[in-house]
Write a protein that holds these residues in place. Structure first.
Motif, PDB file in Angstrom:
ATOM      1  N   ALA A  19    -142.440 -78.745  -0.235  1.00 57.80           N
ATOM      2  CA  ALA A  19    -141.466 -79.722   0.247  1.00 57.80           C
ATOM      3  C   ALA A  19    -140.300 -79.792  -0.708  1.00 57.80           C
ATOM      4  O   ALA A  19    -140.473 -79.789  -1.906  1.00 57.80           O
ATOM      5  N   LEU A  20    -139.094 -79.860  -0.178  1.00 58.17           N
ATOM      6  CA  LEU A  20    -137.930 -80.039  -1.007  1.00 58.17           C
ATOM      7  C   LEU A  20    -137.571 -81.501  -1.049  1.00 58.17           C
ATOM      8  O   LEU A  20    -137.830 -82.234  -0.125  1.00 58.17           O
ATOM      9  N   ILE A  21    -136.907 -81.889  -2.114  1.00 56.91           N
ATOM     10  CA  ILE A  21    -136.435 -83.259  -2.227  1.00 56.91           C
ATOM     11  C   ILE A  21    -135.515 -83.585  -1.071  1.00 56.91           C
ATOM     12  O   ILE A  21    -134.699 -82.785  -0.662  1.00 56.91           O
ATOM     13  N   MET A  22    -135.671 -84.731  -0.534  1.00 55.09           N
ATOM     14  CA  MET A  22    -134.849 -85.244   0.552  1.00 55.09           C
ATOM     15  C   MET A  22    -134.731 -84.277   1.699  1.00 55.09           C
ATOM     16  O   MET A  22    -133.688 -83.724   1.929  1.00 55.09           O
ATOM     17  N   GLY A  23    -135.679 -84.006   2.398  1.00 51.58           N
ATOM     18  CA  GLY A  23    -135.398 -83.234   3.566  1.00 51.58           C
ATOM     19  C   GLY A  23    -136.587 -82.409   3.900  1.00 51.58           C
ATOM     20  O   GLY A  23    -137.272 -82.690   4.842  1.00 51.58           O
ATOM     21  N   VAL A  24    -136.838 -81.439   3.113  1.00 50.07           N
ATOM     22  CA  VAL A  24    -138.123 -80.859   3.161  1.00 50.07           C
ATOM     23  C   VAL A  24    -138.283 -79.615   3.969  1.00 50.07           C
ATOM     24  O   VAL A  24    -138.197 -79.605   5.161  1.00 50.07           O
ATOM     25  N   ALA A  25    -138.527 -78.598   3.261  1.00 45.95           N
ATOM     26  CA  ALA A  25    -138.858 -77.338   3.864  1.00 45.95           C
ATOM     27  C   ALA A  25    -140.341 -77.180   3.734  1.00 45.95           C
ATOM     28  O   ALA A  25    -140.914 -77.594   2.762  1.00 45.95           O
ATOM     29  N   PHE A  26    -140.936 -76.563   4.696  1.00 49.91           N
ATOM     30  CA  PHE A  26    -142.348 -76.351   4.665  1.00 49.91           C
ATOM     31  C   PHE A  26    -142.508 -74.864   4.608  1.00 49.91           C
ATOM     32  O   PHE A  26    -141.830 -74.187   5.301  1.00 49.91           O
ATOM     33  N   TYR A 134    -155.715 -73.211  -9.154  1.00 47.78           N
ATOM     34  CA  TYR A 134    -156.075 -74.181  -8.130  1.00 47.78           C
ATOM     35  C   TYR A 134    -156.338 -75.584  -8.679  1.00 47.78           C
ATOM     36  O   TYR A 134    -155.959 -76.570  -8.044  1.00 47.78           O
ATOM     37  N   GLY A 135    -156.995 -75.682  -9.830  1.00 54.14           N
ATOM     38  CA  GLY A 135    -157.261 -76.994 -10.394  1.00 54.14           C
ATOM     39  C   GLY A 135    -155.982 -77.775 -10.679  1.00 54.14           C
ATOM     40  O   GLY A 135    -155.823 -78.913 -10.223  1.00 54.14           O
ATOM     41  N   PRO A 136    -155.039 -77.183 -11.439  1.00 50.23           N
ATOM     42  CA  PRO A 136    -153.765 -77.873 -11.671  1.00 50.23           C
ATOM     43  C   PRO A 136    -152.988 -78.141 -10.387  1.00 50.23           C
ATOM     44  O   PRO A 136    -152.291 -79.151 -10.274  1.00 50.23           O
ATOM     45  N   ALA A 137    -153.106 -77.231  -9.418  1.00 51.21           N
ATOM     46  CA  ALA A 137    -152.420 -77.451  -8.134  1.00 51.21           C
ATOM     47  C   ALA A 137    -152.965 -78.703  -7.452  1.00 51.21           C
ATOM     48  O   ALA A 137    -152.197 -79.543  -6.954  1.00 51.21           O
ATOM     49  N   ILE A 138    -154.288 -78.851  -7.440  1.00 48.08           N
ATOM     50  CA  ILE A 138    -154.900 -80.037  -6.841  1.00 48.08           C
ATOM     51  C   ILE A 138    -154.403 -81.299  -7.539  1.00 48.08           C
ATOM     52  O   ILE A 138    -154.070 -82.307  -6.892  1.00 48.08           O
ATOM     53  N   ALA A 139    -154.311 -81.248  -8.865  1.00 50.81           N
ATOM     54  CA  ALA A 139    -153.837 -82.413  -9.620  1.00 50.81           C
ATOM     55  C   ALA A 139    -152.406 -82.775  -9.238  1.00 50.81           C
ATOM     56  O   ALA A 139    -152.072 -83.952  -9.080  1.00 50.81           O
ATOM     57  N   SER A 140    -151.547 -81.754  -9.051  1.00 47.02           N
ATOM     58  CA  SER A 140    -150.155 -82.027  -8.684  1.00 47.02           C
ATOM     59  C   SER A 140    -150.052 -82.596  -7.279  1.00 47.02           C
ATOM     60  O   SER A 140    -149.282 -83.532  -7.030  1.00 47.02           O
ATOM     61  N   PHE A 141    -150.815 -82.037  -6.338  1.00 44.46           N
ATOM     62  CA  PHE A 141    -150.778 -82.569  -4.976  1.00 44.46           C
ATOM     63  C   PHE A 141    -151.305 -84.010  -4.932  1.00 44.46           C
ATOM     64  O   PHE A 141    -150.751 -84.853  -4.225  1.00 44.46           O
ATOM     65  N   THR A 142    -152.357 -84.278  -5.695  1.00 40.06           N
ATOM     66  CA  THR A 142    -152.907 -85.630  -5.731  1.00 40.06           C
ATOM     67  C   THR A 142    -151.900 -86.602  -6.318  1.00 40.06           C
ATOM     68  O   THR A 142    -151.732 -87.721  -5.818  1.00 40.06           O
ATOM     69  N   GLU A 143    -151.212 -86.167  -7.373  1.00 45.73           N
ATOM     70  CA  GLU A 143    -150.172 -87.006  -7.976  1.00 45.73           C
ATOM     71  C   GLU A 143    -149.043 -87.270  -6.991  1.00 45.73           C
ATOM     72  O   GLU A 143    -148.558 -88.407  -6.868  1.00 45.73           O
ATOM     73  N   ALA A 144    -148.619 -86.235  -6.287  1.00 49.41           N
ATOM     74  CA  ALA A 144    -147.546 -86.388  -5.301  1.00 49.41           C
ATOM     75  C   ALA A 144    -147.935 -87.386  -4.220  1.00 49.41           C
ATOM     76  O   ALA A 144    -147.118 -88.226  -3.807  1.00 49.41           O
ATOM     77  N   LEU A 145    -149.172 -87.312  -3.764  1.00 50.55           N
ATOM     78  CA  LEU A 145    -149.649 -88.242  -2.741  1.00 50.55           C
ATOM     79  C   LEU A 145    -149.672 -89.672  -3.276  1.00 50.55           C
ATOM     80  O   LEU A 145    -149.310 -90.621  -2.570  1.00 50.55           O
ATOM     81  N   GLY A 146    -150.077 -89.828  -4.516  1.00 49.72           N
ATOM     82  CA  GLY A 146    -150.108 -91.150  -5.120  1.00 49.72           C
ATOM     83  C   GLY A 146    -148.723 -91.747  -5.305  1.00 49.72           C
ATOM     84  O   GLY A 146    -148.563 -92.973  -5.312  1.00 49.72           O
ATOM     85  N   LEU A 147    -147.729 -90.881  -5.437  1.00 50.16           N
ATOM     86  CA  LEU A 147    -146.353 -91.333  -5.634  1.00 50.16           C
ATOM     87  C   LEU A 147    -145.606 -91.521  -4.316  1.00 50.16           C
ATOM     88  O   LEU A 147    -144.434 -91.892  -4.315  1.00 50.16           O
ATOM     89  N   GLY A 148    -146.268 -91.241  -3.204  1.00 45.64           N
ATOM     90  CA  GLY A 148    -145.627 -91.454  -1.912  1.00 45.64           C
ATOM     91  C   GLY A 148    -144.717 -90.319  -1.480  1.00 45.64           C
ATOM     92  O   GLY A 148    -143.597 -90.548  -1.011  1.00 45.64           O
ATOM     93  N   VAL A 149    -145.190 -89.100  -1.617  1.00 42.11           N
ATOM     94  CA  VAL A 149    -144.389 -87.936  -1.238  1.00 42.11           C
ATOM     95  C   VAL A 149    -143.974 -88.012   0.226  1.00 42.11           C
ATOM     96  O   VAL A 149    -144.708 -88.526   1.079  1.00 42.11           O
ATOM     97  N   GLN A 150    -142.771 -87.510   0.509  1.00 36.62           N
ATOM     98  CA  GLN A 150    -142.346 -87.402   1.896  1.00 36.62           C
ATOM     99  C   GLN A 150    -143.262 -86.409   2.615  1.00 36.62           C
ATOM    100  O   GLN A 150    -143.681 -85.417   2.047  1.00 36.62           O
ATOM    101  N   GLU A 151    -143.539 -86.670   3.868  1.00 37.28           N
ATOM    102  CA  GLU A 151    -144.379 -85.794   4.687  1.00 37.28           C
ATOM    103  C   GLU A 151    -145.708 -85.463   3.975  1.00 37.28           C
ATOM    104  O   GLU A 151    -145.984 -84.324   3.622  1.00 37.28           O
ATOM    105  N   PRO A 152    -146.534 -86.473   3.761  1.00 35.65           N
ATOM    106  CA  PRO A 152    -147.767 -86.268   2.996  1.00 35.65           C
ATOM    107  C   PRO A 152    -148.743 -85.298   3.635  1.00 35.65           C
ATOM    108  O   PRO A 152    -149.597 -84.729   2.946  1.00 35.65           O
ATOM    109  N   TYR A 153    -148.637 -85.075   4.943  1.00 32.64           N
ATOM    110  CA  TYR A 153    -149.573 -84.150   5.586  1.00 32.64           C
ATOM    111  C   TYR A 153    -149.473 -82.760   4.983  1.00 32.64           C
ATOM    112  O   TYR A 153    -150.461 -82.021   4.932  1.00 32.64           O
TER     113      TYR A 153
END
Length: 214
Positions: A19-26, A134-153
């Motif tokens: 996801a990109l800031i403000m807008g978001v590419a998938f 993968y471990g650090p990736a999971i930590a970053s995704f979890t952090e992003a979700l906790g911070l209210g990332v746009q398009e959490p799905y």
């Protein structure tokens, strides 16, 4: 769901999304980022900042795009907000070029400037996932979700891919399912859940066949 039927190995590649800031590419860092490019518009006096934003928005991943973004980051009157936007843009460009270590440098720099930046965290997770960390990736995704990332799905889907790669099939299933609950009928998550269901049926059929032969 019981762990008994969960598959132990998967032959289907898991797409990576960013996801990109403000807008978001998938992105399947192969597919969706190329077909759905988005980028922030950098507001400022430096024309290179606007050119960088325009290039990334058009999905341009050439050396010229990187050079323009590099030049924009050298602008001496650059604000912190503009630097964050530029680094997100350049980082995503690096990911599209499969230069994930360089992408991490930009995303880590954003987090150093603004530790609670959810879009930088989700992009960081995508780069780490590409690098099979993968471990650090999971930590970053979890952090992003906790911070209210746009398009959490998208973050849930990515985290599911990382969990699956580590053999946490229950966690992967739950994340794919959560992604689909947030965005019903979303193709990528729906495909993964169908794959789980198909492999469950195959497992049950194999078990029944083995029982009938006894």
């Amino acid at each position: 769901m019981s762990r008994a039927w969960l598959p132990r190995r998967f032959s289907i590649a898991i797409p990576v999304f960013a996801a990109l800031i403000m807008g978001v590419a998938f992105a399947d860092l192969a597919f969706a980022q190329r077909t759905d490019p988005s980028a922030v518009t950098v507001v400022g006096r430096d024309p290179n900042a606007r050119r960088c934003s325009d290039q990334v928005m058009r999905g341009q991943i050439t050396d010229e795009t990187v050079a323009i973004c590099d030049e924009a980051l050298q602008y001496r009157h650059l604000t912190q907000a503009a630097e964050i936007q530029l680094r997100i843009n350049r980082g995503v460009t690096h990911m599209r070029r499969q230069e994930n270590e360089l992408a991490l440098v930009d995303f880590d720099a954003v987090i150093a400037l603004q530790p609670r930046h959810p879009e930088a965290q989700v992009n960081r997770g995508a780069a780490l996932l590409q690098l099979h960390r993968y471990g650090p990736a999971i930590a970053s995704f979890t952090e992003a979700l906790g911070l209210g990332v746009q398009e959490p799905y998208k973050a849930y889907f990515n985290r599911g891919a990382a969990r699956e790669a580590l053999g946490d099939y229950r966690g992967a299933y739950e994340d794919y399912n959560t992604a689909l609950e947030i965005y019903p009928d979303w193709g990528p998550a729906n495909a993964e859940l169908q794959r789980f269901a198909r492999q469950r049926r195959q497992h049950l059929e194999a078990s029944q066949s083995a029982t009938s032969r006894q």
